[in-house]
Design a protein around this motif. Structure first.
Motif, PDB file in Angstrom:
ATOM      1  N   ILE A  44      21.845   2.189 -37.776  1.00  0.00           N
ATOM      2  CA  ILE A  44      22.393   3.078 -36.753  1.00  0.00           C
ATOM      3  C   ILE A  44      21.488   4.298 -36.576  1.00  0.00           C
ATOM      4  N   ARG A  45      20.983   4.827 -37.682  1.00  0.00           N
ATOM      5  CA  ARG A  45      20.074   5.975 -37.590  1.00  0.00           C
ATOM      6  C   ARG A  45      18.807   5.595 -36.825  1.00  0.00           C
ATOM      7  N   LEU A  46      18.278   4.407 -37.123  1.00  0.00           N
ATOM      8  CA  LEU A  46      17.100   3.928 -36.396  1.00  0.00           C
ATOM      9  C   LEU A  46      17.395   3.754 -34.907  1.00  0.00           C
ATOM     10  N   LEU A  47      18.565   3.200 -34.625  1.00  0.00           N
ATOM     11  CA  LEU A  47      18.957   2.948 -33.247  1.00  0.00           C
ATOM     12  C   LEU A  47      19.007   4.226 -32.433  1.00  0.00           C
ATOM     13  N   MET A  48      19.489   5.301 -33.054  1.00  0.00           N
ATOM     14  CA  MET A  48      19.724   6.548 -32.331  1.00  0.00           C
ATOM     15  C   MET A  48      18.497   7.462 -32.255  1.00  0.00           C
ATOM     16  N   LEU A  49      17.393   7.047 -32.861  1.00  0.00           N
ATOM     17  CA  LEU A  49      16.185   7.865 -32.821  1.00  0.00           C
ATOM     18  C   LEU A  49      15.626   7.960 -31.402  1.00  0.00           C
ATOM     19  N   SER A  50      14.986   9.067 -31.128  1.00  0.00           N
ATOM     20  CA  SER A  50      14.122   9.149 -29.947  1.00  0.00           C
ATOM     21  C   SER A  50      12.754   8.661 -30.426  1.00  0.00           C
ATOM     22  N   ASN A  51      12.559   7.355 -30.350  1.00  0.00           N
ATOM     23  CA  ASN A  51      11.426   6.690 -30.998  1.00  0.00           C
ATOM     24  C   ASN A  51      10.222   6.667 -30.068  1.00  0.00           C
ATOM     25  N   TYR A  52       9.586   7.823 -29.892  1.00  0.00           N
ATOM     26  CA  TYR A  52       8.537   7.983 -28.890  1.00  0.00           C
ATOM     27  C   TYR A  52       7.166   8.116 -29.551  1.00  0.00           C
ATOM     28  N   PHE A  53       6.181   7.414 -28.955  1.00  0.00           N
ATOM     29  CA  PHE A  53       4.840   7.376 -29.536  1.00  0.00           C
ATOM     30  C   PHE A  53       3.760   7.517 -28.467  1.00  0.00           C
ATOM     31  N   SER A  54       2.570   7.907 -28.915  1.00  0.00           N
ATOM     32  CA  SER A  54       1.406   8.064 -28.042  1.00  0.00           C
ATOM     33  C   SER A  54       0.520   6.828 -28.105  1.00  0.00           C
ATOM     34  N   ASN A  55      -0.085   6.472 -26.971  1.00  0.00           N
ATOM     35  CA  ASN A  55      -1.021   5.344 -26.927  1.00  0.00           C
ATOM     36  C   ASN A  55      -2.459   5.800 -26.685  1.00  0.00           C
ATOM     37  N   HIS A  56      -2.714   7.083 -26.847  1.00  0.00           N
ATOM     38  CA  HIS A  56      -4.022   7.651 -26.496  1.00  0.00           C
ATOM     39  C   HIS A  56      -5.166   6.970 -27.249  1.00  0.00           C
ATOM     40  N   LYS A  57      -5.010   6.809 -28.546  1.00  0.00           N
ATOM     41  CA  LYS A  57      -6.082   6.236 -29.371  1.00  0.00           C
ATOM     42  C   LYS A  57      -6.357   4.783 -28.999  1.00  0.00           C
ATOM     43  N   ALA A  58      -5.291   3.990 -28.805  1.00  0.00           N
ATOM     44  CA  ALA A  58      -5.460   2.571 -28.482  1.00  0.00           C
ATOM     45  C   ALA A  58      -6.064   2.395 -27.083  1.00  0.00           C
ATOM     46  N   LYS A  59      -5.701   3.251 -26.145  1.00  0.00           N
ATOM     47  CA  LYS A  59      -6.291   3.166 -24.807  1.00  0.00           C
ATOM     48  C   LYS A  59      -7.790   3.449 -24.870  1.00  0.00           C
ATOM     49  N   LYS A  60      -8.150   4.432 -25.652  1.00  0.00           N
ATOM     50  CA  LYS A  60      -9.548   4.850 -25.736  1.00  0.00           C
ATOM     51  C   LYS A  60     -10.403   3.829 -26.474  1.00  0.00           C
ATOM     52  N   GLU A  61      -9.900   3.278 -27.588  1.00  0.00           N
ATOM     53  CA  GLU A  61     -10.739   2.465 -28.462  1.00  0.00           C
ATOM     54  C   GLU A  61     -10.517   0.960 -28.350  1.00  0.00           C
ATOM     55  N   LEU A  62      -9.325   0.543 -27.904  1.00  0.00           N
ATOM     56  CA  LEU A  62      -9.041  -0.895 -27.800  1.00  0.00           C
ATOM     57  C   LEU A  62      -8.866  -1.360 -26.356  1.00  0.00           C
TER      58      LEU A  62
END
Length: 325
Positions: A283-301
């Motif tokens: 439930i704690r995982l479900l309610m997280l604002s689970n937000y991430f950046s893709n900057h590194k993957a866009k640049k290098e991959l």
């Protein structure tokens, strides 16, 4: 043609990785468990072999002759104790590292999890430098993936292997056979759709597959890359699902207090020996604002931007064609 071994090819992401690798002109060998449903995978131009990724003999035989390995297979249940995850999620990566070292494999790409990193906000999303959340040590899945990731990075530091780690966020798209992340989308297609507080970083599964195959020759050994897309609240995501399905919706946000109480009840039932799929941790995982950046993957991959409407539409069309809806 250079040959790739892909583990977990019958899974949601695994199928797309096999398809993408073929499209990038690799010869693909996919190792799957006995009695696996290969009905979709067998339609692709790949060599299917049967084996157990927790067996040293099977792993050694599978890796032999391959130039690259993409390790996608994992136990992904959100319930269960750590020892239930160790064989598939930890032992397997050790065996694969040993086989790759023995056969001088050019590069191993390991599919980790965004749960190995700390989430952020829409303004300041989590990055690859954010570190593991200590409270997730109680999650058998998250902890086992974190352990495997650390094991692989140590092997890279010791110069035993060349490897890149990719960590997808919440994937959306077609061919979610079981379904996995598609469960949330199917929930959003209901006439009355209940959704929790918080949100996720939604990413196109085809974009994840493309960046994963790119990682065979891009990115730095020992580095981890978040394969992230667009950060949305659950409410925002469900509205996009409704718009693309042209169905009338009634969206109801479930108060966090009610969800927390449900988690406590789940804990109690589990302590009494009942098999329950929810608990306080989930439930704690479900309610997280689970937000991430893709900057590194866009640049290098070369990770592409997620077009959320087309990803959602692809998933809806596939679920419809295959009678899930």
């Amino acid at each position: 043609m250079e040959q790739i071994l892909v583990t977990g090819g019958t899974g949601f992401l695994g199928y797309h990785i096999v398809n993408e690798a073929i499209g990038q002109c690799y010869a693909v060998k996919a190792i799957v468990r006995k009695h696996s449903d290969v009905s979709f995978l067998s339609q692709l131009d790949c060599h299917i072999i049967y084996g157990d990724i927790t067996s040293k003999q099977d792993v050694t035989e599978a890796v032999k002759g391959c130039h690259y390995v993409i390790h996608c297979a994992a136990k992904t249940s959100q319930t269960g104790k750590l020892n239930e995850f160790i064989p598939v999620n930890v032992t397997s990566i050790q065996l694969i590292i040993e086989a790759c070292h023995h056969f001088n494999v050019k590069r191993l790409v390991y599919i980790s999890s965004a749960n190995s990193f700390t989430n952020g906000t829409k303004i300041n999303p989590g990055t690859e430098d954010s570190g593991f959340m200590p409270w997730l040590q109680k999650s058998g899945y998250a902890m086992s993936k974190h352990m495997a990731q650390n094991m692989l990075q140590k092997a890279c530091n010791d110069k035993n292997i060349d490897a890149v780690i990719v960590a997808p966020t919440f994937m959306i798209g077609a061919y979610d056979v079981k379904p996995s992340s598609g469960k949330l989308l199917l929930q959003g297609l209901k006439r009355i759709a209940l959704y929790p507080p918080g949100g996720k970083c939604f990413v196109s599964v085809t974009n994840v597959a493309n960046a994963t195959v790119n990682a065979l020759k891009k990115g730095k050994s020992g580095e981890a890359y978040l394969l992230a897309g667009i950060n949305l609240t659950y409410g925002e995501f469900f509205r996009i699902v409704g718009k693309n399905s042209s169905k009338k919706q009634i969206l109801i946000k479930v108060p966090g207090l009610i969800l927390k109480l449900a988690g406590l009840i789940g804990d109690l039932l589990i302590s009494m020996g009942n098999d329950v799929s929810y608990n306080s941790l989930n439930i704690r995982l479900l309610m997280l604002s689970n937000y991430f950046s893709n900057h590194k993957a866009k640049k290098e991959l070369g990770l592409k931007d997620t077009e959320i409407n087309s990803s959602v539409q692809d998933a809806i069309d596939w679920f419809t064609e295959n009678n899930y809806i």
